[in-house]
Every structure is written in structure tokens, then in C-alpha cells.
Motif scaffolding. Structure first.
Motif, PDB file in Angstrom:
ATOM      1  N   VAL A  58       0.826  -1.209   0.000  1.00  0.00           N
ATOM      2  CA  VAL A  58       0.000   0.000   0.000  1.00  0.00           C
ATOM      3  C   VAL A  58       0.860   1.258   0.000  1.00  0.00           C
ATOM      4  N   VAL A  59       2.021   1.215   0.655  1.00  0.00           N
ATOM      5  CA  VAL A  59       2.829   2.421   0.859  1.00  0.00           C
ATOM      6  C   VAL A  59       3.120   3.130  -0.462  1.00  0.00           C
ATOM      7  N   GLU A  60       3.627   2.415  -1.444  1.00  0.00           N
ATOM      8  CA  GLU A  60       3.979   3.042  -2.721  1.00  0.00           C
ATOM      9  C   GLU A  60       2.751   3.638  -3.407  1.00  0.00           C
ATOM     10  N   ALA A  61       1.647   2.881  -3.404  1.00  0.00           N
ATOM     11  CA  ALA A  61       0.427   3.367  -4.045  1.00  0.00           C
ATOM     12  C   ALA A  61      -0.124   4.591  -3.309  1.00  0.00           C
ATOM     13  N   TRP A  62      -0.082   4.554  -1.983  1.00  0.00           N
ATOM     14  CA  TRP A  62      -0.594   5.664  -1.170  1.00  0.00           C
ATOM     15  C   TRP A  62       0.206   6.941  -1.440  1.00  0.00           C
ATOM     16  N   GLU A  63       1.514   6.819  -1.492  1.00  0.00           N
ATOM     17  CA  GLU A  63       2.343   7.992  -1.746  1.00  0.00           C
ATOM     18  C   GLU A  63       2.111   8.545  -3.149  1.00  0.00           C
ATOM     19  N   ALA A  64       1.976   7.655  -4.127  1.00  0.00           N
ATOM     20  CA  ALA A  64       1.742   8.102  -5.507  1.00  0.00           C
ATOM     21  C   ALA A  64       0.365   8.751  -5.637  1.00  0.00           C
ATOM     22  N   PHE A  65      -0.628   8.196  -4.975  1.00  0.00           N
ATOM     23  CA  PHE A  65      -1.985   8.740  -5.025  1.00  0.00           C
ATOM     24  C   PHE A  65      -2.012  10.158  -4.455  1.00  0.00           C
ATOM     25  N   LEU A  66      -1.379  10.340  -3.298  1.00  0.00           N
ATOM     26  CA  LEU A  66      -1.396  11.656  -2.657  1.00  0.00           C
ATOM     27  C   LEU A  66      -0.514  12.664  -3.385  1.00  0.00           C
ATOM     28  N   GLU A  67       0.491  12.181  -4.085  1.00  0.00           N
ATOM     29  CA  GLU A  67       1.284  13.097  -4.905  1.00  0.00           C
ATOM     30  C   GLU A  67       0.446  13.623  -6.068  1.00  0.00           C
ATOM     31  N   ARG A  68      -0.400  12.759  -6.611  1.00  0.00           N
ATOM     32  CA  ARG A  68      -1.228  13.152  -7.753  1.00  0.00           C
ATOM     33  C   ARG A  68      -2.446  13.955  -7.315  1.00  0.00           C
ATOM     34  N   TRP A  69      -3.070  13.545  -6.196  1.00  0.00           N
ATOM     35  CA  TRP A  69      -4.262  14.234  -5.684  1.00  0.00           C
ATOM     36  C   TRP A  69      -4.049  14.521  -4.201  1.00  0.00           C
ATOM     37  N   PRO A  70      -3.311  15.562  -3.855  1.00  0.00           N
ATOM     38  CA  PRO A  70      -2.894  15.777  -2.462  1.00  0.00           C
ATOM     39  C   PRO A  70      -3.995  16.237  -1.510  1.00  0.00           C
ATOM     40  N   VAL A  83      -9.046   8.182 -11.768  1.00  0.00           N
ATOM     41  CA  VAL A  83      -8.911   7.609 -10.429  1.00  0.00           C
ATOM     42  C   VAL A  83      -9.043   6.089 -10.501  1.00  0.00           C
ATOM     43  N   VAL A  84     -10.032   5.622 -11.268  1.00  0.00           N
ATOM     44  CA  VAL A  84     -10.226   4.175 -11.421  1.00  0.00           C
ATOM     45  C   VAL A  84      -9.032   3.541 -12.112  1.00  0.00           C
ATOM     46  N   SER A  85      -8.497   4.225 -13.114  1.00  0.00           N
ATOM     47  CA  SER A  85      -7.330   3.701 -13.828  1.00  0.00           C
ATOM     48  C   SER A  85      -6.143   3.565 -12.881  1.00  0.00           C
ATOM     49  N   PHE A  86      -5.945   4.546 -12.015  1.00  0.00           N
ATOM     50  CA  PHE A  86      -4.868   4.465 -11.017  1.00  0.00           C
ATOM     51  C   PHE A  86      -5.070   3.239 -10.128  1.00  0.00           C
ATOM     52  N   TRP A  87      -6.290   3.037  -9.682  1.00  0.00           N
ATOM     53  CA  TRP A  87      -6.619   1.915  -8.796  1.00  0.00           C
ATOM     54  C   TRP A  87      -6.279   0.589  -9.473  1.00  0.00           C
ATOM     55  N   THR A  88      -6.667   0.483 -10.719  1.00  0.00           N
ATOM     56  CA  THR A  88      -6.413  -0.750 -11.470  1.00  0.00           C
ATOM     57  C   THR A  88      -4.921  -0.966 -11.669  1.00  0.00           C
TER      58      THR A  88
END
Length: 307
Positions: A58-70, A83-88
Motif C-alpha cells: 500500500v505504501v507506494e500506491a498511497w504515496e503516488a496517489f497523494l502526490e497526484r491528488w494531495p 482515479v479508477v485507472s490508477f486503482w487498477t
């Protein structure tokens, strides 16, 4: 042990039980980045991601998600398909969770003027936020939660204090243990205990479990625990193919039914077991979730991402 045969009670020296666990946690625990913050949005993202994914991934995905949508404002303004594409792309489980997280951000911005609700009851008003997630966010962001009861906590309570395998009793026991006004550190600590010491195969001595002197299982050597549900395999699952549909439509914009089918699975045959009927059912579900649009273009069914 059966629930009927069990007798249980919390230790008389509750203060010592509490302080020993908190001291053990504060001395050494897994250093996940969301444990260092009290930002409710970032904590909500971590909780939603953790529902179907191992914490280490989760750590890598969480950091990337918040970098994109802080912020919630950034996420609310985002295209849902992105957002869905990121999740997939990060294999984070059901795409519905991405949709709900996106909608929750919109609620915070539109209904709460950008201010996160702070109590478990209020947080449950957000899309896709159930009792457990609401309580976790209230605890970790606002120190304002109830006792968290997840699979790890149930296992700890069952073994340590002979708490019967009953949801209501687990809730009562967890609430009785938690010190007033300390939900942030307490819920982190007891989940850590279940995650690193009181695992399905316990590591009592190796992990230095702080509750060994009170623990019934440690005294008896009987480490049975409530059944733990297994996570369905992602490979070949319906949610895997939902993700493939979204990713393929992002690449091709729109596709007729058979063209899409051949691109998402190698064994697609129009009239086979995994053919048009199966794919139409998948697409209908995605349409109901607001993720795709379906159009009968001259008799041929065409799928495209929802705009």
C-alpha cells in the motif's frame, strides 16, 4: 474451545494491561507513513487502500496517489476514470472503492466545505465509508474514535482473555479495554499486537508480546482462534476483468462488444462460456457503477468510459 464453554473477563489490573501495551507499541512498531500524520484525507486513503491489499504494497500506491491528488479538492476535481485507472494499475482491489473515494472527496468539498467530519457517525455519511473505516479515521486523525475491532483484534481478545467468538462480545471487550481519550495510540497498538505478535501462528516470545503474563493462550498453549475468512484470488476474478475493461477503454476510447472481449481475455469466444453474455453482464455492472457508458450503435453494443 466453544463460545458456550468459554468464560471470560478482563483482568483486574486494567491500567497495567493498557500501559504495558502502549509502552510496547511506542518502543517499536512498523513505521507506516500514515501513522506519522493526522490528516483525515490521507488516512482515509490509506484505510480504503488497505482493505484488500497488504500494507507493505500500500505504501507506494498511497504515496503516488497523494502526490497526484494531495487534497480532497484535487481528488474531487479529478476525472473519475483517471482515479479508477490508477486503482487498477496499482492492483488495489475492487474499482468501486476508487469510485466511492472520489465521491467522498466531492462530499467533503460540497457538503462539508472542505472540512472533514470528525466523529464515526458523521464519517459514515461519506460514500463507501462503513463503521470500521469511519472509526479508524476518527481514531487516527482526530483521536475521537471507539475501539477498533478487526480480525487481528478479535484474535488477540479471543486468545488473551477467552472472549467468545461473538461480534457483540468482541465490541464490548474492546471498548472495556481501551483507555478513555486515547483511541489513536490504543487502536494502533492493539492492531499492531495482532499483526506482528498474535498472528495466526503466534510469535509471543519472538515479538516480546507485552500481554504474556495475562494471556490465557500463552498459559495453556492453546492458540486456536476464530476462523479467518480468506481473500478470494484476484487472478481470474470478476474484479480483475472489470479492471481490464476500464484499462482497455482508456486506451481505445470506445469498442464494440466482441473487439473489447478479445482484448480483455484470450479465451473470449462470442457464444462461449466467457462470451457476449458474460461480457454484457460485466459491462452492465460497470454502467450501474457509473464507470462506463453503453450504446447500441446500429445494433452493435459499444462501450466507452463514462464522461
Amino acid at each position: 474451545m466453544t463460545a458456550e464453554a468459554q468464560e471470560w473477563s478482563l483482568p483486574d489490573d486494567l491500567e497495567a494491561v493498557r500501559e504495558t501495551l502502549i509502552a510496547w507499541y511506542e518502543a517499536d512498531h512498523r513505521d507506516f507513513p500514515w501513522r506519522r500524520i493526522d490528516n483525515p484525507y490521507a488516512i482515509l486513503v490509506s484505510e480504503v487502500m488497505s482493505q484488500q491489499t497488504q500494507l507493505g504494497r500500500v505504501v507506494e500506491a498511497w504515496e503516488a496517489f497523494l502526490e497526484r491528488w494531495p487534497t480532497t479538492a484535487d481528488l474531487a476535481d479529478a476525472d473519475r476514470a483517471d482515479v479508477v485507472s490508477f486503482w487498477t494499475a496499482h492492483s488495489l482491489g475492487y474499482n468501486n472503492r476508487a469510485k466511492y473515494l472520489h465521491e467522498a472527496a466531492r462530499q467533503v468539498e460540497e457538503e462539508y466545505r472542505g472540512e472533514f467530519p470528525a466523529t464515526p457517525d458523521e464519517l459514515q455519511e461519506l460514500m463507501g465509508v462503513g463503521p470500521y473505516t469511519a472509526n479508524a479515521v476518527a481514531s487516527f486523525a482526530f483521536n475521537n474514535g471507539d475501539a477498533v475491532v478487526d480480525t487481528n483484534v478479535k484474535r488477540v481478545l479471543y486468545r488473551a482473555f477467552d472472549v467468545p467468538d461473538d461480534d457483540a462480545t468482541f465490541e464490548d471487550a474492546a471498548s472495556g479495554l481501551m483507555p478513555t481519550g486515547r483511541s489513536r495510540v490504543w487502536n494502533n497498538a492493539i492492531m499492531e499486537l495482532g499483526g506482528v505478535a498474535c498472528e495466526q501462528t503466534p510469535k509471543c516470545d519472538e515479538a516480546g508480546c507485552p500481554w504474556r503474563e495475562w494471556c490465557s493462550a500463552y498459559a495453556s498453549g492453546d492458540f486456536t482462534a476464530p476462523d479467518v475468512p480468506t481473500q478470494p484470488s484476484f487472478e481470474g476474478s470478476r474484479r480483475q476483468f472489470r479492471g481490464r475493461v476500464i484499462a482497455t477503454l482508456r486506451e481505445y476510447d470506445e469498442l464494440e462488444l466482441d473487439a473489447l472481449g478479445h482484448r480483455i481475455r484470450v479465451d473470449y469466444t462470442p457464444n462461449g462460456e466467457y462470451g457476449r453474455e458474460w461480457l454484457e453482464g460485466l459491462l452492465t455492472d460497470l454502467e450501474s457503477d457509473g464507470l462506463v457508458e453503453l450504446d447500441h450503435d446500429g445494433g452493435a453494443l459499444v462501450a466507452r468510459l463514462h464522461r
